[in-house]
Write an enzyme that holds these catalytic residues in place. Structure first.
Site, short mmCIF file in Angstrom:
data_model
loop_
_atom_site.label_atom_id
_atom_site.label_comp_id
_atom_site.label_asym_id
_atom_site.label_seq_id
_atom_site.Cartn_x
_atom_site.Cartn_y
_atom_site.Cartn_z
N GLU A 1 -19.21 -3.46 2.16
CA GLU A 1 -17.98 -4.36 1.23
C GLU A 1 -18.34 -6.13 1.56
OE1 GLU A 1 -14.88 -3.12 1.17
OE2 GLU A 1 -13.89 -5.44 1.21
N ALA B 1 -1.38 -1.68 11.02
CA ALA B 1 -2.44 -1.38 12.14
C ALA B 1 -1.51 -1.70 12.91
CB ALA B 1 -3.75 -1.62 12.25
N HIS C 1 -39.09 -3.92 35.28
CA HIS C 1 -37.79 -3.27 34.45
C HIS C 1 -38.91 -1.77 33.86
CE1 HIS C 1 -34.26 -4.98 34.69
NE2 HIS C 1 -34.38 -5.99 33.74
N ASN D 1 11.16 3.78 5.35
CA ASN D 1 10.41 2.09 5.64
C ASN D 1 11.63 1.76 6.69
OD1 ASN D 1 8.68 -0.46 4.74
ND2 ASN D 1 10.28 -1.26 5.26
N ARG E 1 -19.61 -15.14 7.45
CA ARG E 1 -18.54 -16.03 6.85
C ARG E 1 -17.87 -16.92 8.03
NH1 ARG E 1 -14.25 -11.13 4.26
NH2 ARG E 1 -15.85 -10.04 3.04
N MET F 1 0.59 -1.30 -0.29
CA MET F 1 0.04 -0.02 -0.38
C MET F 1 0.71 1.39 -0.15
SD MET F 1 -4.12 -1.11 -0.50
CE MET F 1 -3.93 0.45 0.77
N SER G 1 -9.61 3.58 0.73
CA SER G 1 -9.81 2.37 0.50
C SER G 1 -9.06 2.28 -1.22
CB SER G 1 -11.81 2.05 0.24
OG SER G 1 -11.96 1.47 -0.50
N LYS H 1 -14.66 4.93 7.37
CA LYS H 1 -13.92 3.69 6.30
C LYS H 1 -14.52 2.44 7.17
CE LYS H 1 -10.77 1.21 3.58
NZ LYS H 1 -10.10 -0.15 4.08
N HIS I 1 -17.82 1.42 5.49
CA HIS I 1 -17.38 1.40 4.35
C HIS I 1 -17.28 -0.69 3.49
CE1 HIS I 1 -14.57 -0.03 0.90
NE2 HIS I 1 -15.22 0.67 0.14
N ASN I 2 -16.62 -0.63 4.88
CA ASN I 2 -15.78 -1.88 4.79
C ASN I 2 -17.00 -2.80 4.85
OD1 ASN I 2 -13.46 -1.21 3.98
ND2 ASN I 2 -11.95 -2.21 5.05
N1 LIG Z 1 -3.63 -4.45 1.44
C1 LIG Z 1 -4.84 -3.70 1.24
O1 LIG Z 1 -5.24 -3.46 -0.01
C2 LIG Z 1 -4.79 -2.70 2.02
C3 LIG Z 1 -6.29 -1.24 1.68
C4 LIG Z 1 -6.54 -0.33 2.40
C5 LIG Z 1 -6.08 0.13 3.75
N2 LIG Z 1 -4.57 -1.38 3.93
C6 LIG Z 1 -4.25 -1.05 5.15
O2 LIG Z 1 -2.75 -0.06 4.64
C7 LIG Z 1 -1.45 0.14 5.85
C8 LIG Z 1 -0.44 -1.07 5.45
O3 LIG Z 1 -1.09 -2.86 4.67
P1 LIG Z 1 0.23 -2.95 3.63
O4 LIG Z 1 -0.70 -4.40 3.08
O5 LIG Z 1 0.61 -2.33 2.49
O6 LIG Z 1 0.96 -3.70 4.79
P2 LIG Z 1 1.37 -4.18 5.91
O7 LIG Z 1 1.63 -5.17 5.83
O8 LIG Z 1 -0.08 -4.54 6.97
O9 LIG Z 1 2.72 -3.55 6.72
C9 LIG Z 1 3.15 -4.16 6.07
C10 LIG Z 1 4.45 -2.63 6.54
O10 LIG Z 1 4.52 -1.99 8.14
C11 LIG Z 1 5.32 -2.16 8.43
N3 LIG Z 1 6.10 -2.60 9.76
C12 LIG Z 1 5.25 -3.62 10.87
N4 LIG Z 1 5.61 -3.48 11.98
C13 LIG Z 1 6.51 -1.98 11.73
C14 LIG Z 1 7.13 -1.53 13.06
N5 LIG Z 1 6.38 -2.57 14.68
N6 LIG Z 1 7.55 -0.54 12.81
C15 LIG Z 1 7.35 0.26 11.41
N7 LIG Z 1 6.84 -0.82 10.41
C16 LIG Z 1 6.95 -2.24 10.56
C17 LIG Z 1 6.56 -3.14 7.54
O11 LIG Z 1 7.15 -3.18 7.74
P3 LIG Z 1 9.03 -3.73 7.11
O12 LIG Z 1 9.06 -3.92 6.23
O13 LIG Z 1 9.96 -3.66 8.04
O14 LIG Z 1 8.31 -5.06 8.10
C18 LIG Z 1 5.65 -2.54 6.38
O15 LIG Z 1 6.33 -1.66 6.04
C19 LIG Z 1 -2.40 -1.24 6.69
O16 LIG Z 1 -2.79 -0.73 7.87
C20 LIG Z 1 -3.43 -1.80 5.95
O17 LIG Z 1 -4.23 -2.84 6.89
C21 LIG Z 1 -4.40 -1.69 3.76
#
Ligand SMILES: NC(=O)c1ccc[n+]([C@@H]2O[C@H](COP(=O)([O-])OP(=O)(O)OC[C@H]3O[C@@H](n4cnc5c(N)ncnc54)[C@H](OP(=O)(O)O)[C@@H]3O)[C@@H](O)[C@H]2O)c1
Length: 483
Positions: free
Chosen positions: A193, A80, A455, A37, A291, A17, A132, A186, A189-190
């Site tokens: 969905e 998150a 009650h 990162n 689900r 993302m 989203s 958001k 929204h989910n």
């Molecule tokens: N995937 C989707 O379709 C989607 C859609 C909407 C929103 N989101 C939200 O967007 C966010 C990112 O999603 P994603 O799928 O790209 O990644 P992710 O798999 O949720 O998270 C991986 C990322 O988080 C970093 N991270 C993990 N622990 C950490 C820590 N303690 N300190 C600093 N960085 C840390 C990782 O760094 P390293 O590389 O160092 O491990 C990596 O950059 C999430 O909150 C997710 O819920 C995702």
């Protein structure tokens, strides 16, 4: 610390993302994007794979802060939960009052409220922003739901408008409201969905079991539906999934996928929050529970031989049946959206957010999973009556429900008779009939509650609160309202 770096916006967290959002930002005129990162590999990979983006890399937070112009603006896209807290803490250490930290992850809105309050005390702005549209949305144009202060919106608005999806000429972003409002919206929204996906799945199942059509044939039904009032991303991709043939077996892919649906928790949050707010989002709840039911193979294994109807369903007029299913899907979908908007309305009242419901329906028209033509009708309804208490009572939806309610009832009766589960279809109709009812059996529940717990109850014919002396002489007395 140097006061002015080259970048006007930064992204922390470069997984799927964050890297796509950073590329989207970098592709817009006027943006220079700082990236960071936790582990170095993702930064280096993004730098080497996308030299055209002109990213400014940094390998620690001091360097990251120094690479940003003031007010510094950084979007966090990390896992998150605790990871988000640790990145916020690190940024707060190196940022200054007036700077802006945006959390674009899928945070629970109550965490966002907590974080906003804590960060605000340092003079730094904190914005919880729903994003989203998955990775493609992040790269090409997501639907964005930022909360946070008006001051941060002044800086963020133009940047976010430049990267958001465009629907009918308008960017899919609006300042949703303060603190946790963006993540709340958001979340809902989910939830919607989940309901939409479950309803589509029930429609598919009914058509398959009622008409015996193959997945590929049903794909054509969905493709046709996508030309009409059901036009939406989810209907479109349903046709694609149903058309897909498994390379290994030559079967329809849908027939070789294990029938256990997963979830990442935002649907459950929507339902938990609705329970706390006292808002009946029954369609969304059924979708979440469906689900859960699917994902208990041990229970399904011992339940497969439970008694059910002897005959399997075989409809006499498949085309008429499919049209009934389409209408039942449309009516149930109206209920799901109406319930979702009801939850946003209730959340706004509870948390004191000024949320423009019409604006929310408009920013969901592009860039997100529930994007659909239908959202224009919701925008129209709120434009006409901004404080509409029940969305489905808007004239357009009343017309649609008038057209579809007979078919809706036929389909649910058929499903129940044939032993085909249609939980979201059925609960949506029950909700609709509950709203319509001139009198509900809630009166009996009040009587029961008064019987065992004193009650109390109110009467239809005079003011006041009453209690019947059930264990005494059963006369009625005036009482204090104990709910
Ligand atoms: N995937 C989707 O379709 C989607 C859609 C909407 C929103 N989101 C939200 O967007 C966010 C990112 O999603 P994603 O799928 O790209 O990644 P992710 O798999 O949720 O998270 C991986 C990322 O988080 C970093 N991270 C993990 N622990 C950490 C820590 N303690 N300190 C600093 N960085 C840390 C990782 O760094 P390293 O590389 O160092 O491990 C990596 O950059 C999430 O909150 C997710 O819920 C995702």
């Amino acid at each position: 610390m140097p006061s002015v770096g080259p970048a006007n916006i930064g992204v922390v967290g470069l997984a799927v993302m964050g890297s796509n959002l950073a590329r989207n930002l970098a592709s817009r005129i006027g943006n220079t994007v700082a990236i960071h990162n936790r582990s170095r590999g993702k930064t280096d990979a993004l730098m080497s794979e996308h030299p055209e983006a002109g990213f400014v890399p940094s390998y620690d937070y001091e360097e990251f802060a120094a690479s940003l112009q003031k007010p510094r603006t950084a979007i966090i896209m990390v896992k998150a939960g605790a990871a988000t807290d640790s990145v916020i803490d690190a940024l707060v250490d190196v940022f200054e009052p007036g700077d802006i930290i945006v959390d674009g992850g899928n945070a629970l809105f109550t965490d966002t409220i907590r974080r906003e309050k804590a960060v605000r005390e340092t003079g730094i702005n904190f914005v919880g922003m729903g994003v989203s549209g998955g990775e493609e949305g992040a790269l090409l144009g997501p639907s964005l739901m930022p909360g946070g202060s008006d001051e941060s919106w002044d800086t963020l608005g133009p940047i976010l408008r430049s990267i958001a999806a465009i629907a009918e000429g308008e960017p899919c972003v609006t300042h949703v409201g303060h603190d946790g409002a963006g993540h709340f919206v958001k979340m809902v929204h989910n939830g919607i969905e989940y309901a939409d996906m479950q309803l589509i799945a029930e429609a598919y199942d009914l058509i398959r079991r009622g008409t015996g059509r193959t997945p590929a044939q049903i794909a054509e039904v969905f493709a046709e539906w996508n030309e009409g009032e059901l036009e939406s991303y989810l209907i479109e991709i349903t046709a694609e999934v149903l058309r897909q043939v498994d390379a290994d077996t030559g079967k329809a892919l849908v027939d070789v996928i294990l029938d256990q649906a997963g979830a990442k928790g935002t649907g459950a949050w929507t339902v938990q929050t609705a329970l706390n707010l006292g808002v009946p989002v029954s369609g969304i709840a059924e979708a979440v529970f469906a689900r859960s039911l699917s994902s208990h193979p041990e229970q399904r294994a011992v339940s497969g031989d439970l008694p059910g109807p002897a005959e399997s369903l075989s409809v006499a007029d498949p085309d008429a049946f499919i049209e009934d299913v389409r209408l039942a899907l449309y009516a149930s979908k109206i209920v799901a959206y109406s319930q979702g908007f009801d939850e946003i309305r209730a959340g706004a009242a509870e948390y004191d957010w000024a949320i423009d419901l019409g604006a929310i329906s408009k920013i969901w028209r592009g860039g997100c999973i529930i994007r659909a033509q239908f959202l224009n009708r919701i925008a129209d309804a709120y434009a006409q009556t901004p404080d509409l208490p029940v969305l489905l009572t808007a004239p357009y939806f009343v017309d649609a429900l008038t057209r579809s309610q007979d078919a809706w009832r036929r389909i649910i009766a058929t499903a129940a008779g044939a032993g085909i589960p249609a939980p979201a279809f059925s609960s949506s109709l029950s909700y609709y009939d509950g709203l319509r009812a001139k009198r509900l059996p809630a009166a009996l529940i009040q009587g029961q509650r008064d019987f065992f717990g004193a009650h109390t109850y109110k009467r239809i014919d005079k003011p006041g609160t009453f209690h019947t002396l059930w264990s005494g002489d059963r006369t009625e007395i005036e009482a204090e309202d104990t709910h």
